[in-house]
Write a protein that holds these residues in place. Structure first.
Motif, PDB file in Angstrom:
ATOM      1  N   GLN A 183      55.299  14.974  52.033  1.00  0.00           N
ATOM      2  CA  GLN A 183      56.172  16.134  51.880  1.00  0.00           C
ATOM      3  C   GLN A 183      55.458  17.169  51.032  1.00  0.00           C
ATOM      4  OE1 GLN A 183      59.976  15.153  50.240  1.00  0.00           O
ATOM      5  NE2 GLN A 183      60.828  17.185  50.618  1.00  0.00           N
ATOM      6  N   LEU A 184      55.458  18.417  51.523  1.00  0.00           N
ATOM      7  CA  LEU A 184      54.787  19.494  50.818  1.00  0.00           C
ATOM      8  C   LEU A 184      55.755  20.116  49.832  1.00  0.00           C
ATOM      9  CD1 LEU A 184      53.050  21.197  53.875  1.00  0.00           C
ATOM     10  CD2 LEU A 184      52.242  19.274  52.502  1.00  0.00           C
ATOM     11  N   GLN A 185      55.439  20.027  48.541  1.00  0.00           N
ATOM     12  CA  GLN A 185      56.370  20.585  47.575  1.00  0.00           C
ATOM     13  C   GLN A 185      55.684  20.915  46.263  1.00  0.00           C
ATOM     14  OE1 GLN A 185      59.502  17.799  46.659  1.00  0.00           O
ATOM     15  NE2 GLN A 185      58.102  16.109  46.255  1.00  0.00           N
ATOM     16  N   LEU A 186      56.334  21.801  45.525  1.00  0.00           N
ATOM     17  CA  LEU A 186      55.954  22.112  44.150  1.00  0.00           C
ATOM     18  C   LEU A 186      57.033  21.525  43.247  1.00  0.00           C
ATOM     19  CD1 LEU A 186      54.903  25.864  44.555  1.00  0.00           C
ATOM     20  CD2 LEU A 186      53.371  23.926  44.121  1.00  0.00           C
ATOM     21  N   VAL A 187      56.617  20.948  42.149  1.00  0.00           N
ATOM     22  CA  VAL A 187      57.557  20.328  41.227  1.00  0.00           C
ATOM     23  C   VAL A 187      57.269  20.821  39.820  1.00  0.00           C
ATOM     24  CG1 VAL A 187      58.471  18.193  40.290  1.00  0.00           C
ATOM     25  CG2 VAL A 187      57.738  18.292  42.689  1.00  0.00           C
ATOM     26  N   GLU A 188      58.266  21.462  39.203  1.00  0.00           N
ATOM     27  CA  GLU A 188      58.126  21.921  37.830  1.00  0.00           C
ATOM     28  C   GLU A 188      58.607  20.841  36.859  1.00  0.00           C
ATOM     29  OE1 GLU A 188      59.744  25.522  40.217  1.00  0.00           O
ATOM     30  OE2 GLU A 188      60.140  23.368  40.022  1.00  0.00           O
ATOM     31  N   SER A 189      58.050  20.860  35.674  1.00  0.00           N
ATOM     32  CA  SER A 189      58.506  19.989  34.591  1.00  0.00           C
ATOM     33  C   SER A 189      58.180  20.659  33.267  1.00  0.00           C
ATOM     34  CB  SER A 189      57.851  18.614  34.680  1.00  0.00           C
ATOM     35  OG  SER A 189      56.441  18.729  34.561  1.00  0.00           O
ATOM     36  N   GLY A 190      58.759  20.116  32.204  1.00  0.00           N
ATOM     37  CA  GLY A 190      58.441  20.609  30.872  1.00  0.00           C
ATOM     38  C   GLY A 190      59.505  21.469  30.233  1.00  0.00           C
ATOM     39  N   GLY A 191      60.571  21.753  30.959  1.00  0.00           N
ATOM     40  CA  GLY A 191      61.641  22.535  30.361  1.00  0.00           C
ATOM     41  C   GLY A 191      62.411  21.734  29.336  1.00  0.00           C
ATOM     42  N   GLY A 192      63.311  22.419  28.640  1.00  0.00           N
ATOM     43  CA  GLY A 192      64.111  21.733  27.639  1.00  0.00           C
ATOM     44  C   GLY A 192      64.780  22.702  26.702  1.00  0.00           C
ATOM     45  N   LEU A 193      65.315  22.141  25.616  1.00  0.00           N
ATOM     46  CA  LEU A 193      65.976  22.927  24.578  1.00  0.00           C
ATOM     47  C   LEU A 193      65.010  23.114  23.417  1.00  0.00           C
ATOM     48  CD1 LEU A 193      68.500  24.207  23.254  1.00  0.00           C
ATOM     49  CD2 LEU A 193      69.109  21.892  22.482  1.00  0.00           C
ATOM     50  N   VAL A 194      64.844  24.350  22.988  1.00  0.00           N
ATOM     51  CA  VAL A 194      63.936  24.631  21.884  1.00  0.00           C
ATOM     52  C   VAL A 194      64.556  25.706  21.002  1.00  0.00           C
ATOM     53  CG1 VAL A 194      62.652  26.361  23.206  1.00  0.00           C
ATOM     54  CG2 VAL A 194      61.523  25.166  21.314  1.00  0.00           C
ATOM     55  N   GLN A 195      64.239  25.668  19.729  1.00  0.00           N
ATOM     56  CA  GLN A 195      64.738  26.680  18.806  1.00  0.00           C
ATOM     57  C   GLN A 195      63.949  27.972  18.948  1.00  0.00           C
ATOM     58  OE1 GLN A 195      64.614  24.959  14.860  1.00  0.00           O
ATOM     59  NE2 GLN A 195      66.581  23.920  15.151  1.00  0.00           N
ATOM     60  N   PRO A 196      64.556  29.094  18.599  1.00  0.00           N
ATOM     61  CA  PRO A 196      63.807  30.360  18.607  1.00  0.00           C
ATOM     62  C   PRO A 196      62.527  30.240  17.784  1.00  0.00           C
ATOM     63  CG  PRO A 196      66.130  30.784  18.307  1.00  0.00           C
ATOM     64  CD  PRO A 196      65.965  29.288  18.239  1.00  0.00           C
ATOM     65  N   GLY A 197      61.461  30.785  18.330  1.00  0.00           N
ATOM     66  CA  GLY A 197      60.157  30.666  17.696  1.00  0.00           C
ATOM     67  C   GLY A 197      59.369  29.459  18.129  1.00  0.00           C
ATOM     68  N   GLY A 198      59.998  28.561  18.854  1.00  0.00           N
ATOM     69  CA  GLY A 198      59.332  27.350  19.305  1.00  0.00           C
ATOM     70  C   GLY A 198      58.495  27.562  20.555  1.00  0.00           C
TER      71      GLY A 198
END
Length: 125
Positions: A1-16
């Motif tokens: 299957q041809l696909q792009l997969v993102e990762s690495g998102g999340g909750l971070v404080q301002p300035g992070g």
């Protein structure tokens, strides 16, 4: 299957900081220019950054210049978006998208041939 997969998102404080990754499955990114897009609730999707096939050309929307850096490792079939000094207004779902091209161009406006499913980035204290 041809696909792009993102990762690495999340909750971070301002300035992070966060680093988003975009992995290609089933095809090679070597001939793809990659754009990073985001869509916040109630807003239209906007182009954030792009990186050309070789990584030799990059571009950024004004609001992220000096804070975000796009990079890629074609040997690993991966593209990255390093996001520093994050602000609450950076909160959005982030997408990577790619288009095959023979030129070493950088594109961060649709249409794009392939899209990932998105990863949520939330900047909040």
């Amino acid at each position: 299957q041809l696909q792009l997969v993102e990762s690495g998102g999340g909750l971070v404080q301002p300035g992070g900081s966060l680093r988003l990754s975009c992995a290609a499955s089933g095809f090679s990114l070597n001939y793809y220019t990659i754009g990073w897009f985001r869509q916040a609730p109630g807003k239209e999707r906007e182009g954030v950054s792009c990186i050309s096939r070789t990584g030799g050309n990059t571009n950024y929307t004004d609001s992220v210049k000096g804070r975000f850096t796009a990079s890629r490792d074609n040997a690993k079939n991966m593209v990255y978006l390093q996001m520093n000094n994050l602000k609450p207004e950076d909160t959005a779902v982030y997408y990577c998208a790619g288009t095959p091209t023979m030129q070493d161009v950088c594109l961060m406006t649709p249409p794009m041939a392939r899209w990932g499913q998105g990863t949520q980035v939330t900047v909040s204290s």
